[in-house]
Write a protein that holds these residues in place. Structure first.
Motif, PDB file in Angstrom:
ATOM      1  N   UNK A  10      -2.618 -11.651  -2.910  1.00 44.01           N
ATOM      2  CA  UNK A  10      -3.819 -12.080  -2.188  1.00 44.01           C
ATOM      3  C   UNK A  10      -4.452 -10.914  -1.443  1.00 44.01           C
ATOM      4  N   UNK A  11      -3.609 -10.075  -0.843  1.00 54.58           N
ATOM      5  CA  UNK A  11      -4.125  -8.953  -0.062  1.00 54.58           C
ATOM      6  C   UNK A  11      -4.747  -7.882  -0.954  1.00 54.58           C
ATOM      7  N   UNK A  12      -4.122  -7.611  -2.097  1.00 56.63           N
ATOM      8  CA  UNK A  12      -4.619  -6.530  -2.956  1.00 56.63           C
ATOM      9  C   UNK A  12      -5.946  -6.912  -3.608  1.00 56.63           C
ATOM     10  N   UNK A  13      -6.167  -8.220  -3.864  1.00 61.07           N
ATOM     11  CA  UNK A  13      -7.441  -8.660  -4.420  1.00 61.07           C
ATOM     12  C   UNK A  13      -7.674  -8.129  -5.821  1.00 61.07           C
ATOM     13  N   UNK A  14      -8.941  -8.126  -6.230  1.00 64.58           N
ATOM     14  CA  UNK A  14      -9.295  -7.691  -7.578  1.00 64.58           C
ATOM     15  C   UNK A  14      -9.213  -6.183  -7.752  1.00 64.58           C
ATOM     16  N   UNK A  55       5.064  -2.050  -4.274  1.00 64.16           N
ATOM     17  CA  UNK A  55       4.037  -1.005  -4.213  1.00 64.16           C
ATOM     18  C   UNK A  55       2.677  -1.674  -4.372  1.00 64.16           C
ATOM     19  N   UNK A  56       1.722  -1.240  -3.564  1.00 63.29           N
ATOM     20  CA  UNK A  56       0.336  -1.668  -3.704  1.00 63.29           C
ATOM     21  C   UNK A  56      -0.506  -0.422  -3.931  1.00 63.29           C
ATOM     22  N   UNK A  57      -1.326  -0.429  -4.983  1.00 67.45           N
ATOM     23  CA  UNK A  57      -2.205   0.697  -5.301  1.00 67.45           C
ATOM     24  C   UNK A  57      -3.625   0.306  -4.909  1.00 67.45           C
ATOM     25  N   UNK A  58      -4.268   1.156  -4.124  1.00 65.62           N
ATOM     26  CA  UNK A  58      -5.645   0.914  -3.687  1.00 65.62           C
ATOM     27  C   UNK A  58      -6.558   1.968  -4.295  1.00 65.62           C
ATOM     28  N   UNK A  59      -7.734   1.554  -4.742  1.00 63.51           N
ATOM     29  CA  UNK A  59      -8.703   2.523  -5.249  1.00 63.51           C
ATOM     30  C   UNK A  59     -10.015   2.372  -4.478  1.00 63.51           C
ATOM     31  N   UNK A  60     -10.942   3.286  -4.744  1.00 63.60           N
ATOM     32  CA  UNK A  60     -12.282   3.250  -4.130  1.00 63.60           C
ATOM     33  C   UNK A  60     -12.197   3.202  -2.605  1.00 63.60           C
ATOM     34  N   UNK A  61     -11.438   4.150  -2.034  1.00 61.65           N
ATOM     35  CA  UNK A  61     -11.324   4.215  -0.577  1.00 61.65           C
ATOM     36  C   UNK A  61     -12.339   5.178   0.030  1.00 61.65           C
ATOM     37  N   UNK A  62     -13.327   5.585  -0.736  1.00 58.33           N
ATOM     38  CA  UNK A  62     -14.349   6.475  -0.201  1.00 58.33           C
ATOM     39  C   UNK A  62     -14.207   7.892  -0.707  1.00 58.33           C
ATOM     40  N   UNK A  63     -15.199   8.683  -0.379  1.00 58.34           N
ATOM     41  CA  UNK A  63     -15.240  10.047  -0.886  1.00 58.34           C
ATOM     42  C   UNK A  63     -14.710  11.065   0.107  1.00 58.34           C
ATOM     43  N   UNK A  64     -14.390  10.634   1.318  1.00 56.37           N
ATOM     44  CA  UNK A  64     -13.851  11.563   2.324  1.00 56.37           C
ATOM     45  C   UNK A  64     -12.419  11.180   2.643  1.00 56.37           C
ATOM     46  N   UNK A  65     -11.628  12.195   2.961  1.00 57.60           N
ATOM     47  CA  UNK A  65     -10.218  11.969   3.262  1.00 57.60           C
ATOM     48  C   UNK A  65     -10.055  11.129   4.527  1.00 57.60           C
ATOM     49  N   UNK A  66     -10.917  11.373   5.525  1.00 56.93           N
ATOM     50  CA  UNK A  66     -10.808  10.636   6.785  1.00 56.93           C
ATOM     51  C   UNK A  66     -11.033   9.143   6.571  1.00 56.93           C
ATOM     52  N   UNK A  67     -12.077   8.829   5.809  1.00 55.27           N
ATOM     53  CA  UNK A  67     -12.352   7.414   5.565  1.00 55.27           C
ATOM     54  C   UNK A  67     -11.233   6.776   4.752  1.00 55.27           C
ATOM     55  N   UNK A  68     -10.736   7.488   3.732  1.00 59.82           N
ATOM     56  CA  UNK A  68      -9.655   6.952   2.912  1.00 59.82           C
ATOM     57  C   UNK A  68      -8.417   6.689   3.755  1.00 59.82           C
ATOM     58  N   UNK A  69      -8.123   7.620   4.669  1.00 57.62           N
ATOM     59  CA  UNK A  69      -6.946   7.442   5.524  1.00 57.62           C
ATOM     60  C   UNK A  69      -7.114   6.234   6.437  1.00 57.62           C
ATOM     61  N   UNK A  70      -8.329   6.069   6.979  1.00 57.05           N
ATOM     62  CA  UNK A  70      -8.587   4.926   7.865  1.00 57.05           C
ATOM     63  C   UNK A  70      -8.483   3.611   7.104  1.00 57.05           C
TER      64      UNK A  70
END
Length: 777
Positions: free
Chosen positions: A407-411, A424-439
């Motif tokens: 449910x949390x990982x979604x589509x 393990x949960x794999x996330x994609x499309x976390x943004x183009x900057x490292x700071x945003x991806x980390x947040x």
């Protein structure tokens, strides 16, 4: 004739030969009344002709015998025809037929001898009658040539004999003619018998082929109907001629609607129609895929093979098709695929599928210039759920965790189970900057921790379990999927080390720590294997007069490159990897050996710390007994120190183990008393000898709370009649406080530092020598 067709060469066991013999006998009895009737009529006419010239008595006697023989033969024939086939096959009927033929021929031959007229005018009547009888025998008895012979010879030979007796030129010629006639009728009978036998053979062969054809057709129909594949026949125009039940089941259409169906005009699937036309034009056609039946609308995955049928001119005159339903095969393939790529308990992707999907997500992120993240999740203390409630409850908990992760990982994300309680949960499309991806990854990780920490209904209970979570980010920098997972796992272990139920991001420094951890594990294994790097140090325990009353055995590790490794550094590694069990056994053996080498007068007692993992072993009591017996020491000199944690985990099992140790005779102590979940309710039930006050309280005696705790521990020990030892005593003020409150046994740097065995033995020997040199009085 030769071979099995001949009367003499046929195989007696051949069914066809037996059938021919049975039919020969049956033909002799078939219509037997006719020759019997004609024989009787001929006999009566002959008697009437000879009545004027032959004695009447002889004529009447002979006629009576002939009539009696004819009636008996006719009666036997009637009885034979009433029998069933099996009864007719009995050998007696053949014998009766031969006997009847012989008897009839003999009676006619007797007429020639007894009734032969001397008047020449009457002789032709007898000759013609005998010739007629012989001719009749040729036709009626030829089915069995033997019967014809035994009838013809008694009829004709007496006539030749009579003419030969007359001794006249004409009579001699007549005798010769009768002989020739006999040979002629015998030959005619043989030829006629051969014709009949050949006819019977052909009939037997026809029946055999008919039976074989029927059997072949029956086998074909059985195979056709029982085939697990659908089969149907079609003519040169593609019209269905026949089909089996399996084809009806696959297509889902009644047989009546299928027979006569014009396939080229009806089929709507162009691939199926093309396969049919190819079989009629080229001899072969093939189709495989999802097929929707025209009449029933039923859709199934099928494989169809069309084959043309050719005539003797090699022209295709029709064809046959074999249909295989691939539904079960596809289901089996789907099951195999799921078992290969999905976890059987949680139905999440397994490690294999995770690596594949993670590699794809990495490639997508690199193309888009975006970041992604791997979240490595481990459930804290999950092992206790399996141990206390069983694996079924543990599996149910894992399923509920998987549902929440899905449910949390979604589509956009991928949730997978690696093994045990690791996800393990794999996330994609976390943004183009490292700071945003980390947040974003941090926020998602906190949501995971919060969601998984909510209680679960399992085994009619409400369970609460927390996750430790590690994060590894990825983007343009190339890294393998396995490397990313290892990074996230390393961060997860840092989260566990940080107190569990928290989140840690992967840092390069963690890799160094992980490598150091691995180096310690490998070095510890080598140390255990060689036994050369490990050693025991001993810290003496003294009374208020500074006399040694015991010591505590302390494990030390002299690493060849790292030097002396602190127990605080390698003991957690040993507990995590299970090496603590081997270390515990080694320490017990070495401690018992030290007691054996040191007399009780110098070292009354030696304390050994026991890890919870070691204490929980089912055979722990037996292992302690084996060490004591091998060293040959008084078990009371060995004091085993356990922590309060082993009591809280399973009090009843702990009490049983402690009682087993007391039966051996060893002494027991609670180590670091006061820092755990101390309770008088369990202390009074344990067979203890000693309490040890933790050094943390001794170091903070200036604090009123710590001082009160120490006073309470001493009071508890006095109330329960237990010895009490204070650890970490480093100042005289600490010693004075302890003595003032009733504690008279001390261990700490104020008196002795930990020392190797040689130093301990030397120190104890020196103390013993000084005591011996003191004046007595």
């Amino acid at each position: 004739m030769t071979g099995w067709l001949s009367g003499s060469g046929g195989k007696r066991g051949d069914p066809a030969e037996q059938w021919i013999r049975d039919e020969q006998v049956a033909m002799l009895y078939q219509g037997l009344w006719q020759p019997c009737l004609f024989s009787a009529i001929g006999a009566a006419l002959l008697v009437g002709i000879l009545w004027p010239v032959v004695a009447h008595g002889a004529l009447l006697a002979w006629l009576l015998v002939m009539l009696l023989v004819s009636m008996v033969r006719c009666g036997i024939g009637v009885y034979f025809r009433r029998l069933d086939h099996a009864a007719r096959r009995h050998p007696r009927w053949r014998c009766l037929a031969l006997g009847g033929a012989l008897l009839t021929g003999s009676v006619w031959g007797a007429a020639v001898i007894w009734l032969f007229p001397h008047e020449p005018a009457y002789q032709p009547a007898l000759v013609l009658t005998v010739a007629g009888v012989s001719a009749g025998a040729v036709t009626t008895l030829s089915p069995l040539w033997t019967a014809a012979i035994v009838c013809l010879v008694p009829v004709a030979l007496p006539m030749a004999f009579q003419y030969a007796r007359m001794d006249t030129p004409l009579a001699s010629k007549l005798a010769l003619m009768v002989g020739v006639f006999l040979l002629f009728v015998i030959g005619a009978s043989q030829r006629w018998s051969s014709v009949l036998r050949e006819k019977l053979r052909l009939e037997a062969e026809r029946q055999r082929r008919e039976r074989d054809l029927q059997a072949s057709e029956a086998r074909y129909r059985a195979i056709f109907q029982a085939s697990p594949l659908g089969v149907f026949h079609f003519d040169a125009r593609g019209r269905v001629l026949d089909c089996n039940d399996r084809f009806v089941e696959i297509i889902g259409t009644p047989r009546a609607r299928l027979i006569g169906l014009d396939l080229p005009a009806t089929l709507q699937d162009p691939r199926m129609c093309r396969a049919l036309r190819q079989s009629l034009a080229e001899g072969q056609g093939h189709f495989e895929g999802d097929y929707t039946a025209v009449l029933s609308g039923q859709e199934r995955p099928v494989r169809a093979l069309f084959s043309g049928i050719r005539d003797e001119r090699d022209m295709i005159v029709g064809g046959t098709a074999v249909f295989e339903d691939l539904t079960e095969r596809r289901q089996a393939e789907a099951t195999i695929h799921r078992q290969a790529f999905y976890d059987t308990v949680t139905d999440l992707p397994n490690r294999r599928l995770l690596l594949d999907r993670l590699a794809r997500v990495q490639a997508q992120c690199r193309r888009r210039g975006e970041y992604g993240a791997v979240l490595f999740i481990d459930l804290d203390h999950f092992k206790k759920v399996n141990e206390s409630l069983g694996h079924a409850a543990g599996d149910r908990l894992l399923m509920l965790v998987a549902e929440r992760l899905n449910t949390l990982s979604g589509d956009g994300g991928v949730a997978a189970r690696l093994s045990g309680d690791e996800f393990v949960v794999v996330l994609d499309s976390l943004g183009e900057t490292l700071a945003r991806a980390k947040t974003d990854a941090q926020q998602m990780a906190e949501r995971v921790v919060a969601s998984l920490s909510v209680s679960y209904p399992v085994a009619e209970r409400t369970l609460t379990i927390t996750p430790s979570l590690g994060i590894a980010l990825f983007g343009a920098t190339p890294a393998s999927a396995m490397e990313l997972i290892k990074q996230a796992e390393t961060a997860m272990y840092q989260a566990k080390a940080g107190g569990r139920a928290c989140v840690r991001h992967y840092l390069p420094s963690m890799r160094t720590a992980a490598l150091h951890h691995l180096a310690l594990e490998q070095g510890l294994r080598q140390a255990l294997a060689s036994g050369e790097q490990l050693m025991l140090y001993f810290q003496p325990q003294v009374d208020r007069q500074a006399r040694v009353i015991g010591a505590e055995a302390l494990l030390r590790w002299q690493h060849p490159s790292l030097g002396m490794v602190s127990p605080a550094e390698f003991i957690p590694v040993a507990e995590e990897t299970g090496l603590i069990l081997e270390l515990g056994d080694w320490v017990l053996r070495e401690a018992c050996e030290a007691l054996r080498r040191l007399p009780a007068s110098r070292l009354p007692r030696l304390s050994v710390n026991i890890s919870p993992h070691q204490f929980a072993r089912r055979d722990f009591v037996e292992r302690v007994a084996a060490c004591v017996d091998a060293a040959g020491i008084d078990p009371a000199r060995l004091l085993l120190e356990i922590t309060e944690g082993v009591l809280i985990d399973d009090l009843y099992a702990a009490i049983e183990t402690l009682n087993g140790l007391k039966r051996i005779g060893v002494a027991l102590a609670i180590d670091d008393f006061g820092v755990g979940y101390s309770s008088l309710s369990y202390l009074k039930r344990l067979p203890l000898d000693e309490l040890k006050i933790d050094r943390s309280f001794i170091q903070e005696l200036e604090d009123a709370n710590d001082a009160a705790i120490v006073q309470t521990i001493i009071a508890i020990a006095r109330h329960l009649a237990l010895d009490v030892v204070a650890e970490g005593v480093e100042t005289h003020d600490q010693q004075a406080f302890l003595e003032a409150n009733g504690c008279h046994a001390f261990q700490g740097f104020l008196f002795h530092r930990p020392m190797p065995y040689a130093a301990l033995a030397s120190s104890l020997k020196a103390v013993a020598g000084a005591t011996d040199s003191m004046p007595q009085g």
